[in-house]
Design a protein around this motif. Structure first.
Motif, PDB file in Angstrom:
ATOM      1  N   ALA A 107      30.380  75.656 -79.241  1.00 56.48           N
ATOM      2  CA  ALA A 107      29.434  76.511 -78.517  1.00 56.48           C
ATOM      3  C   ALA A 107      30.157  77.704 -77.884  1.00 56.48           C
ATOM      4  N   VAL A 108      31.380  77.474 -77.382  1.00 54.11           N
ATOM      5  CA  VAL A 108      32.160  78.570 -76.801  1.00 54.11           C
ATOM      6  C   VAL A 108      32.461  79.628 -77.876  1.00 54.11           C
ATOM      7  N   LEU A 109      32.846  79.178 -79.061  1.00 53.89           N
ATOM      8  CA  LEU A 109      33.111  80.138 -80.147  1.00 53.89           C
ATOM      9  C   LEU A 109      31.866  80.956 -80.461  1.00 53.89           C
ATOM     10  N   ILE A 110      30.722  80.268 -80.543  1.00 54.48           N
ATOM     11  CA  ILE A 110      29.486  80.977 -80.895  1.00 54.48           C
ATOM     12  C   ILE A 110      29.150  82.006 -79.817  1.00 54.48           C
ATOM     13  N   LYS A 111      29.411  81.655 -78.578  1.00 55.88           N
ATOM     14  CA  LYS A 111      29.041  82.525 -77.467  1.00 55.88           C
ATOM     15  C   LYS A 111      30.004  83.712 -77.333  1.00 55.88           C
ATOM     16  N   ASP A 112      31.301  83.465 -77.523  1.00 51.20           N
ATOM     17  CA  ASP A 112      32.290  84.473 -77.113  1.00 51.20           C
ATOM     18  C   ASP A 112      33.181  85.036 -78.211  1.00 51.20           C
ATOM     19  N   ASP A 113      33.325  84.367 -79.341  1.00 49.17           N
ATOM     20  CA  ASP A 113      34.351  84.841 -80.285  1.00 49.17           C
ATOM     21  C   ASP A 113      33.994  86.230 -80.806  1.00 49.17           C
TER      22      ASP A 113
ATOM     23  N   SER B 178      24.224  68.923 -85.367  1.00 52.44           N
ATOM     24  CA  SER B 178      23.935  68.593 -83.970  1.00 52.44           C
ATOM     25  C   SER B 178      23.000  69.597 -83.304  1.00 52.44           C
ATOM     26  N   LEU B 179      22.542  70.589 -84.050  1.00 56.09           N
ATOM     27  CA  LEU B 179      21.729  71.639 -83.424  1.00 56.09           C
ATOM     28  C   LEU B 179      20.402  71.084 -82.930  1.00 56.09           C
ATOM     29  N   GLY B 180      20.011  71.546 -81.743  1.00 57.54           N
ATOM     30  CA  GLY B 180      18.710  71.179 -81.206  1.00 57.54           C
ATOM     31  C   GLY B 180      18.049  72.400 -80.622  1.00 57.54           C
ATOM     32  N   PRO B 181      16.844  72.233 -80.078  1.00 54.98           N
ATOM     33  CA  PRO B 181      16.122  73.374 -79.491  1.00 54.98           C
ATOM     34  C   PRO B 181      16.936  74.053 -78.401  1.00 54.98           C
ATOM     35  N   GLU B 182      17.814  73.276 -77.726  1.00 52.29           N
ATOM     36  CA  GLU B 182      18.581  73.858 -76.627  1.00 52.29           C
ATOM     37  C   GLU B 182      19.593  74.900 -77.110  1.00 52.29           C
ATOM     38  N   HIS B 183      19.841  74.959 -78.416  1.00 53.05           N
ATOM     39  CA  HIS B 183      20.820  75.915 -78.928  1.00 53.05           C
ATOM     40  C   HIS B 183      20.198  77.235 -79.367  1.00 53.05           C
TER      41      HIS B 183
ATOM     42  N   LEU C  92      22.230  80.772 -80.317  1.00 58.13           N
ATOM     43  CA  LEU C  92      22.256  81.368 -81.660  1.00 58.13           C
ATOM     44  C   LEU C  92      21.658  82.765 -81.665  1.00 58.13           C
ATOM     45  N   GLU C  93      20.572  82.930 -80.924  1.00 59.53           N
ATOM     46  CA  GLU C  93      19.965  84.266 -80.877  1.00 59.53           C
ATOM     47  C   GLU C  93      20.915  85.252 -80.200  1.00 59.53           C
ATOM     48  N   GLY C  94      21.675  84.759 -79.222  1.00 58.89           N
ATOM     49  CA  GLY C  94      22.679  85.607 -78.564  1.00 58.89           C
ATOM     50  C   GLY C  94      23.732  86.072 -79.557  1.00 58.89           C
ATOM     51  N   ALA C  95      24.120  85.194 -80.488  1.00 57.25           N
ATOM     52  CA  ALA C  95      25.124  85.560 -81.484  1.00 57.25           C
ATOM     53  C   ALA C  95      24.607  86.692 -82.369  1.00 57.25           C
ATOM     54  N   VAL C  96      23.343  86.627 -82.749  1.00 58.96           N
ATOM     55  CA  VAL C  96      22.776  87.704 -83.568  1.00 58.96           C
ATOM     56  C   VAL C  96      22.783  89.013 -82.787  1.00 58.96           C
ATOM     57  N   ARG C  97      22.472  88.941 -81.483  1.00 64.17           N
ATOM     58  CA  ARG C  97      22.457  90.176 -80.674  1.00 64.17           C
ATOM     59  C   ARG C  97      23.856  90.783 -80.575  1.00 64.17           C
ATOM     60  N   ARG C  98      24.887  89.918 -80.575  1.00 65.00           N
ATOM     61  CA  ARG C  98      26.251  90.454 -80.468  1.00 65.00           C
ATOM     62  C   ARG C  98      26.683  91.147 -81.756  1.00 65.00           C
ATOM     63  N   PHE C  99      26.140  90.701 -82.893  1.00 60.89           N
ATOM     64  CA  PHE C  99      26.544  91.294 -84.180  1.00 60.89           C
ATOM     65  C   PHE C  99      25.302  91.744 -84.953  1.00 60.89           C
ATOM     66  N   PRO C 100      24.597  92.746 -84.427  1.00 62.94           N
ATOM     67  CA  PRO C 100      23.316  93.113 -85.054  1.00 62.94           C
ATOM     68  C   PRO C 100      23.487  93.637 -86.480  1.00 62.94           C
ATOM     69  N   ASP C 101      24.690  94.097 -86.833  1.00 63.78           N
ATOM     70  CA  ASP C 101      24.866  94.703 -88.153  1.00 63.78           C
ATOM     71  C   ASP C 101      25.486  93.750 -89.169  1.00 63.78           C
ATOM     72  N   ASP C 102      25.637  92.478 -88.802  1.00 64.57           N
ATOM     73  CA  ASP C 102      26.269  91.551 -89.746  1.00 64.57           C
ATOM     74  C   ASP C 102      25.192  90.731 -90.460  1.00 64.57           C
ATOM     75  N   PRO C 103      24.911  91.071 -91.725  1.00 63.33           N
ATOM     76  CA  PRO C 103      23.795  90.395 -92.396  1.00 63.33           C
ATOM     77  C   PRO C 103      24.064  88.902 -92.631  1.00 63.33           C
ATOM     78  N   PHE C 104      25.333  88.536 -92.862  1.00 64.74           N
ATOM     79  CA  PHE C 104      25.589  87.121 -93.160  1.00 64.74           C
ATOM     80  C   PHE C 104      25.385  86.242 -91.927  1.00 64.74           C
ATOM     81  N   LEU C 105      25.802  86.781 -90.772  1.00 64.88           N
ATOM     82  CA  LEU C 105      25.608  86.017 -89.546  1.00 64.88           C
ATOM     83  C   LEU C 105      24.110  85.852 -89.258  1.00 64.88           C
TER      84      LEU C 105
END
Lengths: 129, 287, 197
Positions: free
Chosen positions: C144-150, C166-171, C175-188
């Motif tokens: 989760a730390v990697l997803i949030k900060d890497d 292990s993903l659940g609704p709490e994640h 995950l949406e935060g990760a997309v916001r950090r890399f808006p131009d990365d289509p694979f992510l």
């Protein structure tokens, strides 16, 4: 689901990619199975006649190129192979075609496109268009 | 009907399917959904959990191996009886043994017997099934020597294997003619395998993961190792695969259970397609 | 002819000393090297000799046997000795080392914070692959730390993949935060869409 619908093997070490591709293809009427590396794909292909392979390039144990070469030379499968790479590097496409792939794509492949390509390669095998 | 407490959503099922595939290499077709749901429900309740989520969390954490063991038991048929998964014995007679004889120079020119190993052999049904099929159906049995070995970690099942008396349930697939030819009624609905066969099979108490102990098993032409590696964690299954490889001749053949896959465990064997299914070969060039 | 019982009991197998087995790790015959690597199970004195050869052994089957023997030790020394190969240019060695490390829940956790801070994103990708299978309660937290900060999208995508079972609704927010950090990365974006389905 009937046995006449084309059977696709999705080969990728990334679980999300496998899951996504499998879901898209099965919603489009294909029968799907998955493998997490090239070696598993070869083993699966020895045990069942697939109509199409969707193969990642970088995987542990056996990479996509070796997998496709083995499918062609040792398993002797004539079925079409679509290779999908994570990043495009010069020469990769040539390597894929030399190994025996029928189409080389770079990720991400939008689901509609994957389904369209799968239909093209399995045309005449009874998938609803 | 599945009660609401443990009913799986579509997402639950996908997560579970992914987990089980990663852990065991087994994947379920969507058509098996109902079967899988029922077995999972059993596991959740048997382990004392209220919800699927609670049970699945504990399973993934991995500190209670019994949870996974019970799940595998439920999701794979795990019962031993004579002539179980008989198609693999068909493969042995029709495809594997002819290749073994050819590779070793043919009947009459072979140094030493053909060696077949059943590991784990549990109460003996598997090695004795192999013996029965060879005696009753394999024309070359009169031309070559065949040694059959069975091994198991459990001394209790081995002593039952040595005694070789079985009930009807275990014998239900054995043809009547074979029953009269190879078994003797010993009362209480039980039948004992004839001593000529019992005595011909060598039994070993052995742990498949113990490399030093496994050195007594060597030069096998064919190994049956069915429905055990699936229970092992990654390190143990790798070590077991390495030990089996050491016990085999170059070019020898390995049968796993029908839902098991060696490519999940180790790349050291080569999968081979036979008309009856997949078998694994120790590569010939690796000596 | 026919079924035969093993004629005589097995002769006592000669006991090969650990010193001889270590010497056989350099035998020209690959099968001798493989057997020696397996035979060194549980021999603490062989750890250094095995670690020295992991990076140079050219036959994957022999290397796998060495890793199978090494991973049982699950000590800081073995973990550190294998972790250096996460940076290898040899994909086979890199993934084999990751597979071994994923079976070492005692010693690997102490290394994880340093590996997650490695300047090479490929090392962090391999670390996420180790965490996918490492049976340790903190694995999910680290992913989760990697997803949030890497800072590298490939690392984030690999961590999401590792977390998938292990993903659940709490994640969802993570995950949406990760997309916001890399808006131009289509694979992510694709990975997150697939994971949130």
């Amino acid at each position: 689901m009937t046995e006449t619908q084309p059977l696709v093997l999705v080969v990728d070490d990334a679980a999300t990619v496998r899951m996504y591709h499998c879901t898209m293809l099965s919603e489009a009427g294909f029968r799907v199975r998955e493998a997490a590396n090239g070696l598993e794909a070869v083993e699966a292909a020895l045990g069942a006649a697939f109509d199409l392979f969707v193969v990642d390039v970088n995987m542990p144990r056996m990479d996509g190129y070796t997998c496709v070469e083995t499918l062609r030379s040792e398993v002797g499968t004539p079925a079409p192979v679509v290779m999908i790479s994570t990043e495009e590097r010069p020469g990769d496409a040539d390597r894929a075609y030399a190994a025996g792939a029928n189409l080389y794509l770079v990720k991400p492949v939008p689901p509609e496109r994957l389904v369209r390509i799968a239909r093209l390669f399995t045309a005449g095998r009874g998938v609803p268009a | 009907m599945i009660p609401a407490a443990t009913a799986l959503t579509e997402t639950d099922f996908e997560r579970f399917r992914e987990y089980f595939y990663r852990r065991t290499g087994i994947q379920f077709a969507p058509s098996k959904r109902y079967f899988v749901d029922k077995r999972i429900d059993h596991c959740v309740r048997a382990a004392g959990f209220e919800t699927f989520a609670g049970w699945f969390g504990a399973l993934r954490l991995g500190d209670r191996p019994a949870l996974l063991q019970e799940l595998i038991n439920q999701l794979t048929v795990n019962e031993t009886y004579f002539l179980r998964e008989d198609y693999q014995f068909d493969a042995l007679l029709n495809a594997v043994l002819p290749r073994v004889l050819a590779a070793r120079g043919g009947p009459g020119r072979m140094a030493g017997p053909v060696k077949i190993l059943s590991l784990p052999c549990s109460t003996g049904e598997e090695p004795y099934s192999i013996a029965l099929r060879l005696l009753a159906e394999w024309p070359h049995i009169d031309l070559v020597d065949v040694e059959i070995h069975g091994g198991d970690i459990d001394s209790e099942v081995l002593s039952r294997a040595a005694h070789a008396s079985y009930g009807e349930r275990s014998l239900q697939r054995v043809p009547k003619l074979w029953m009269s030819r190879y078994f003797n009624a010993v009362g209480a609905g039980r039948y004992q395998l004839d001593s000529s066969i019992r005595d011909a099979v060598t039994l070993h108490q052995i742990n498949i993961c113990d490399t030093a102990a496994m050195r007594v098993l060597h030069e096998f032409d064919v190994v049956f190792c069915r429905n055990v590696l699936i229970y092992f964690d990654e390190l143990s299954s790798r070590r077991a695969a390495e030990n089996l490889y050491s016990a085999m001749r170059p070019g020898a053949y390995l049968f796993l259970g029908h839902s098991e896959s060696m490519s999940r465990i180790s790349p050291i064997f080569k999968p081979i397609r036979l008309p009856e299914g997949i078998v694994y070969q120790r590569p010939t060039g690796a000596k | 002819m026919g079924l035969v019982r093993k004629a005589e009991p097995e002769p006592e197998l000669p006991v090969v000393s650990p010193e001889d087995l270590i010497r056989q790790l350099d035998d020209p015959d690959r099968e001798a090297r493989r057997a020696a690597a397996l035979g060194l199970e549980g021999v603490a004195d062989a750890v250094e000799a095995l670690l020295d050869r992991i990076g140079v052994e050219q036959v994957p089957a022999v290397r796998d046997a060495m890793l199978t023997t090494l991973a049982v030790h699950d000590t800081d020394r073995v973990a550190a000795g294998l972790a250096v190969h996460l940076a290898s240019d040899d994909a086979g060695l890199r993934t084999a080392a990751a597979e071994a490390l994923a079976t070492m829940p005692i010693s690997v956790p102490a290394l994880v914070p340093r590996l997650l801070e490695d300047p090479d994103p490929d090392v962090r990708v391999m670390t996420a692959i180790v965490l996918a299978d490492l049976p340790h309660p903190e694995s999910l937290t680290w992913l989760a730390v990697l997803i949030k900060d890497d800072p590298h999208p490939n690392v984030v995508a690999t961590a999401i993949d590792a977390l998938l079972p292990s993903l659940g609704p709490e994640h969802r927010e993570l995950l949406e935060g990760a997309v916001r950090r890399f808006p131009d990365d289509p694979f992510l974006r694709f990975t997150v869409e697939a994971a949130l389905r």
